[in-house]
Design a protein around this motif. Structure first.
Motif, short mmCIF file in Angstrom:
data_model
loop_
_atom_site.label_atom_id
_atom_site.label_comp_id
_atom_site.label_asym_id
_atom_site.label_seq_id
_atom_site.Cartn_x
_atom_site.Cartn_y
_atom_site.Cartn_z
N ASN A 163 -4.79 -3.14 10.37
CA ASN A 163 -4.90 -2.77 8.94
C ASN A 163 -3.61 -1.48 9.20
O ASN A 163 -4.19 -0.37 9.38
N ASP A 188 -0.16 -5.68 11.22
CA ASP A 188 -1.33 -5.71 10.89
C ASP A 188 -2.00 -6.13 12.11
O ASP A 188 -3.37 -6.01 12.08
N CYS A 212 -0.98 1.55 8.93
CA CYS A 212 -0.83 1.96 8.02
C CYS A 212 0.39 3.43 9.03
O CYS A 212 1.03 2.44 10.01
N GLU A 213 1.29 3.46 7.99
CA GLU A 213 2.51 4.72 8.46
C GLU A 213 2.40 5.66 10.08
O GLU A 213 3.54 5.25 10.47
N ALA A 246 1.32 -1.55 0.21
CA ALA A 246 -0.04 -0.09 -0.06
C ALA A 246 0.79 1.29 0.18
O ALA A 246 1.69 1.43 -1.05
N THR A 247 1.15 1.94 1.06
CA THR A 247 1.79 3.21 1.48
C THR A 247 2.76 3.05 1.61
O THR A 247 3.88 3.95 1.93
#
Length: 132
Positions: free
Chosen positions: A64, A59, A66-67, A30-31
């Motif tokens: 989930n 995760d 993320c940064e 993803a990112t």
């Protein structure tokens, strides 16, 4: 690494950056980019699998990831990695076992904090001096 096309392999060798005996192994989720610089004795596929397990564990821990999770919880991300790798040696690659060990460590750290806050030395912190 971020400018490479997605259909290119995840291994980069550039002797001018890190030396002739090293290579860069990365994975893009993803990112997030996870990048490992290691010597050529390491297995590229083994490192890719290690990155995969780390991301799976993050995760599960962050739901989930993320940064921002990693930025604001660097200690947690680092401790999870420490449960996988210590002193350059891979200790564990089962994400469930890593998560279990991290939760045990977190529980132990919370218990130590409670014990430290209940110690006699801390009982009088902030207490006003008695007046007669």
């Amino acid at each position: 690494v971020s400018k490479r096309l997605d259909d290119l392999c995840n291994f980069v060798e550039d002797g001018s950056l890190f030396g002739d005996d090293t290579h860069v192994i990365y994975r893009h989720f993803a990112t997030l980019y996870f990048i490992v610089v290691c010597d050529k004795a390491e297995s590229e596929l083994g490192i890719l699998d290690l990155i995969q397990v780390y991301v799976e564990t993050l995760d599960k821990s962050f739901e989930n990831v993320c940064e921002l999770d990693i930025i604001f919880n660097q200690q947690k991300a680092g401790l999870i990695l420490d449960q996988m790798i210590t002193g350059g040696l891979v200790l564990e690659t089962n994400s469930q076992e890593i998560e279990k060990r991290y939760k045990e460590l977190e529980k132990s750290m919370k218990q130590q904090d409670r014990e430290a806050s209940n110690s006699p030395a801390n009982m009088y912190k902030g207490a006003s001096p008695r007046t007669f």
